[in-house]
Design a protein around this motif. Structure first.
Motif, mmCIF file in Angstrom:
data_model
loop_
_atom_site.group_PDB
_atom_site.id
_atom_site.type_symbol
_atom_site.label_atom_id
_atom_site.label_comp_id
_atom_site.label_asym_id
_atom_site.label_seq_id
_atom_site.Cartn_x
_atom_site.Cartn_y
_atom_site.Cartn_z
ATOM 1 N N ILE A 144 -38.136 -39.026 14.240
ATOM 2 C CA ILE A 144 -37.269 -38.283 15.180
ATOM 3 C C ILE A 144 -35.995 -39.094 15.423
ATOM 4 O O ILE A 144 -34.884 -38.571 15.331
ATOM 5 N N GLU A 145 -36.170 -40.392 15.704
ATOM 6 C CA GLU A 145 -34.988 -41.243 15.969
ATOM 7 C C GLU A 145 -34.089 -41.295 14.746
ATOM 8 O O GLU A 145 -32.864 -41.211 14.855
ATOM 9 N N ASP A 146 -34.691 -41.434 13.582
ATOM 10 C CA ASP A 146 -33.896 -41.509 12.352
ATOM 11 C C ASP A 146 -33.110 -40.220 12.110
ATOM 12 O O ASP A 146 -31.970 -40.257 11.662
ATOM 13 N N HIS A 147 -33.732 -39.080 12.439
ATOM 14 C CA HIS A 147 -33.063 -37.802 12.185
ATOM 15 C C HIS A 147 -31.772 -37.665 12.989
ATOM 16 O O HIS A 147 -30.788 -37.106 12.501
ATOM 17 N N PHE A 148 -31.777 -38.195 14.225
ATOM 18 C CA PHE A 148 -30.592 -38.043 15.069
ATOM 19 C C PHE A 148 -29.666 -39.259 15.014
ATOM 20 O O PHE A 148 -28.779 -39.419 15.831
ATOM 21 N N ASP A 149 -29.881 -40.114 14.020
ATOM 22 C CA ASP A 149 -29.055 -41.308 13.836
ATOM 23 C C ASP A 149 -28.095 -41.078 12.657
ATOM 24 O O ASP A 149 -28.252 -40.107 11.901
ATOM 25 N N ILE A 150 -27.138 -41.992 12.499
ATOM 26 C CA ILE A 150 -26.229 -41.877 11.348
ATOM 27 C C ILE A 150 -26.964 -42.360 10.098
ATOM 28 O O ILE A 150 -27.614 -43.408 10.121
ATOM 29 N N ALA A 151 -26.885 -41.586 9.014
ATOM 30 C CA ALA A 151 -27.562 -41.965 7.767
ATOM 31 C C ALA A 151 -26.495 -42.468 6.789
ATOM 32 O O ALA A 151 -25.973 -41.698 5.972
ATOM 33 N N PHE A 152 -26.157 -43.755 6.905
ATOM 34 C CA PHE A 152 -25.033 -44.303 6.137
ATOM 35 C C PHE A 152 -25.177 -44.116 4.624
ATOM 36 O O PHE A 152 -24.254 -43.685 3.946
ATOM 37 N N GLU A 153 -26.374 -44.413 4.111
ATOM 38 C CA GLU A 153 -26.572 -44.343 2.649
ATOM 39 C C GLU A 153 -26.360 -42.911 2.154
ATOM 40 O O GLU A 153 -25.669 -42.670 1.162
ATOM 41 N N LEU A 154 -26.958 -41.966 2.907
ATOM 42 C CA LEU A 154 -26.840 -40.555 2.528
ATOM 43 C C LEU A 154 -25.372 -40.113 2.610
ATOM 44 O O LEU A 154 -24.863 -39.430 1.704
ATOM 45 N N GLU A 155 -24.696 -40.523 3.646
ATOM 46 C CA GLU A 155 -23.285 -40.148 3.809
ATOM 47 C C GLU A 155 -22.450 -40.712 2.661
ATOM 48 O O GLU A 155 -21.537 -40.064 2.162
ATOM 49 N N TYR A 156 -22.783 -41.929 2.233
ATOM 50 C CA TYR A 156 -22.069 -42.569 1.132
ATOM 51 C C TYR A 156 -22.207 -41.732 -0.144
ATOM 52 O O TYR A 156 -21.222 -41.457 -0.842
ATOM 53 N N ILE A 157 -23.441 -41.285 -0.398
ATOM 54 C CA ILE A 157 -23.693 -40.493 -1.616
ATOM 55 C C ILE A 157 -22.968 -39.145 -1.543
ATOM 56 O O ILE A 157 -22.324 -38.705 -2.501
ATOM 57 N N LEU A 158 -23.044 -38.501 -0.366
ATOM 58 C CA LEU A 158 -22.387 -37.197 -0.212
ATOM 59 C C LEU A 158 -20.868 -37.336 -0.355
ATOM 60 O O LEU A 158 -20.210 -36.478 -0.955
ATOM 61 N N LYS A 159 -20.326 -38.434 0.156
ATOM 62 C CA LYS A 159 -18.883 -38.692 0.036
ATOM 63 C C LYS A 159 -18.518 -38.857 -1.434
ATOM 64 O O LYS A 159 -17.556 -38.291 -1.936
ATOM 65 N N ASP A 160 -19.346 -39.648 -2.121
ATOM 66 C CA ASP A 160 -19.145 -39.915 -3.533
ATOM 67 C C ASP A 160 -19.182 -38.614 -4.345
ATOM 68 O O ASP A 160 -18.433 -38.432 -5.299
ATOM 69 N N GLU B 22 -18.275 -32.261 0.991
ATOM 70 C CA GLU B 22 -17.764 -32.330 2.366
ATOM 71 C C GLU B 22 -18.609 -31.507 3.337
ATOM 72 O O GLU B 22 -18.837 -31.901 4.475
ATOM 73 N N LYS B 23 -19.067 -30.342 2.857
ATOM 74 C CA LYS B 23 -19.793 -29.424 3.752
ATOM 75 C C LYS B 23 -21.080 -30.086 4.250
ATOM 76 O O LYS B 23 -21.342 -30.140 5.460
ATOM 77 N N LYS B 24 -21.857 -30.629 3.306
ATOM 78 C CA LYS B 24 -23.121 -31.287 3.691
ATOM 79 C C LYS B 24 -22.845 -32.533 4.526
ATOM 80 O O LYS B 24 -23.571 -32.831 5.468
ATOM 81 N N LEU B 25 -21.796 -33.232 4.158
ATOM 82 C CA LEU B 25 -21.430 -34.455 4.888
ATOM 83 C C LEU B 25 -21.173 -34.137 6.369
ATOM 84 O O LEU B 25 -21.687 -34.812 7.262
ATOM 85 N N ARG B 26 -20.404 -33.062 6.595
ATOM 86 C CA ARG B 26 -20.106 -32.664 7.978
ATOM 87 C C ARG B 26 -21.376 -32.270 8.727
ATOM 88 O O ARG B 26 -21.587 -32.634 9.870
ATOM 89 N N GLU B 27 -22.245 -31.533 8.004
ATOM 90 C CA GLU B 27 -23.494 -31.047 8.603
ATOM 91 C C GLU B 27 -24.373 -32.225 9.035
ATOM 92 O O GLU B 27 -24.937 -32.235 10.126
ATOM 93 N N ILE B 28 -24.469 -33.220 8.148
ATOM 94 C CA ILE B 28 -25.322 -34.389 8.397
ATOM 95 C C ILE B 28 -24.767 -35.209 9.555
ATOM 96 O O ILE B 28 -25.494 -35.639 10.452
ATOM 97 N N ARG B 29 -23.431 -35.407 9.564
ATOM 98 C CA ARG B 29 -22.809 -36.214 10.609
ATOM 99 C C ARG B 29 -22.927 -35.524 11.973
ATOM 100 O O ARG B 29 -23.123 -36.162 13.006
ATOM 101 N N LYS B 30 -22.815 -34.174 11.938
ATOM 102 C CA LYS B 30 -22.879 -33.402 13.189
ATOM 103 C C LYS B 30 -24.207 -33.641 13.923
ATOM 104 O O LYS B 30 -24.244 -33.726 15.146
ATOM 105 N N ILE B 31 -25.276 -33.805 13.165
ATOM 106 C CA ILE B 31 -26.596 -34.012 13.782
ATOM 107 C C ILE B 31 -26.585 -35.297 14.609
ATOM 108 O O ILE B 31 -27.103 -35.342 15.722
ATOM 109 N N ALA B 32 -25.941 -36.337 14.053
ATOM 110 C CA ALA B 32 -25.910 -37.631 14.761
ATOM 111 C C ALA B 32 -24.984 -37.585 15.972
ATOM 112 O O ALA B 32 -25.066 -38.449 16.844
ATOM 113 N N GLU B 33 -24.107 -36.579 16.000
ATOM 114 C CA GLU B 33 -23.135 -36.533 17.103
ATOM 115 C C GLU B 33 -23.433 -35.425 18.102
ATOM 116 O O GLU B 33 -22.636 -35.130 18.983
ATOM 117 N N LEU B 34 -24.619 -34.805 17.956
ATOM 118 C CA LEU B 34 -24.959 -33.647 18.793
ATOM 119 C C LEU B 34 -24.877 -33.934 20.285
ATOM 120 O O LEU B 34 -24.341 -33.140 21.054
#
Ligand code: UTP
Length: 295
Positions: free
Chosen positions: A69-85, A89-101
């Motif tokens: 649960i904690e991990d889900h609402f945290d920033i996932a740096f590795e995943l964000e790095y891959i999505l950026k690479d 952008e769409k998935k990246l925004r979706e993933i980041r939004k969860i951490a900023e809810l």
């Protein structure tokens, strides 16, 4: 718009420390709250409801094996790095939004002594203001979020408000059920008594309590004075009976559709219904279900 309680914003508590025994073996090492409804874990729907109700400060009561649960609402740096690479952008925004809810905090319930006890674990964080409690077993879809409807009722009446809905006879024994007096307002009832999991014959009404509450801080002392009840657990319903001796409590029949996620069959039905609400799945899923019915 943020819903306020006097000067401060209302906080919310999400008890998520239970063992989830009705979902074993899935819940042996994974939180029930992380069960997916199509592509989102159940607890995310609940947190989104809180946020859409104007709540920004959320306390999740966790326990052993609930790290996901904690991990889900945290920033996932590795995943964000891959999505950026991948320039996704769409998935990246979706993933980041969860951490900023929202501003999410965690407290551990060291022993799973019951829902009442889990709420008591929130006392320090909540302080002396009224607060919302949302249970992940119930998902509500409505134009005005269910919690917002309850906060609006609280702001009008300044007493604890509990969400209820009519429950069929066949299911009443699985609910806390209210006994009520003449309605105060449209769909708002003063509670006279509460009965945890009554038989059909014992049930004082057909209005069952579900997992949305606005509680005054007086509930904490009431929980402290509550002995273990049904199932040997410190039940929130029993503590509410204590609170009723000191303050009025109102039940509110909210507008919206409630889905139960507490057991396997209801989770299956909810999953299908939520998928059918999504345009991208609807046609194909309906076709599949039709084929299953006729085969
Ligand atoms: P439930 O009784 O429905 O959840 O409690 P459970 O114990 O996890 O599930 P089963 O019955 O064994 O299958 C309602 C809510 O209260 C939380 C649960 O996580 C659930 O969201 N809870 C329950 C706690 O946080 N702590 C507890 O000690 C008990």
């Amino acid at each position: 718009m943020k819903e306020s309680v006097g000067e401060t914003m209302m906080k919310c508590v999400i008890p998520a420390a239970g063992f989830g025994t009705r979902f074993l073996p899935m819940t042996k090492n994974s939180p029930k709250e992380m069960l997916p409804l199509v592509d989102k874990p159940a607890i995310q729907y609940v947190i989104e409801e809180a946020v859409d109700s104007g709540i920004n400060d959320i306390l999740i009561i966790t326990g052993r094996g609930k790290r996901a649960i904690e991990d889900h609402f945290d920033i996932a740096f590795e995943l964000e790095y891959i999505l950026k690479d991948n320039k996704d952008e769409k998935k990246l925004r979706e993933i980041r939004k969860i951490a900023e809810l929202a501003d999410i905090h965690y407290v551990r319930q060291k022993q799973q002594l019951g829902l009442g006890h889990a709420v008591l674990c929130a006392e320090k964080h909540v302080g002396t203001q009224p607060f919302a409690v949302l249970l992940g077993d119930d998902i509500v879809f409505s134009t005005t979020p269910c919690t917002k409807q309850l906060i609006q009722q609280y702001n009008k009446h300044k007493v604890s408000i509990i969400a209820v809905e009519p429950v069929p006879d066949t299911h009443i024994h699985t609910y806390g059920v209210i006994k009520y007096d003449d309605p105060i307002d449209d769909k708002l009832y003063p509670i006279v008594d509460l009965v945890e999991k009554p038989t059909k014959e014992q049930a004082p009404s057909n209005l069952g309590i579900l997992g949305r509450y606005i509680l005054t801080p007086a509930i904490f002392d009431c929980i402290r004075n509550t002995k273990p009840g049904y199932g040997g657990e410190i039940q929130l319903t029993d503590a509410l009976k204590e609170l009723l001796k000191e303050e009025p409590i109102y039940a509110y029949e909210f507008y919206g559709t409630r889905y139960d996620l507490g057991n396997k069959m209801d989770w299956l039905k909810t999953t299908i219904d939520v998928a059918l609400m999504r345009q991208e799945f609807r046609e194909e899923l309906l076709e599949f279900l039709k084929q299953k019915i006729t085969s």
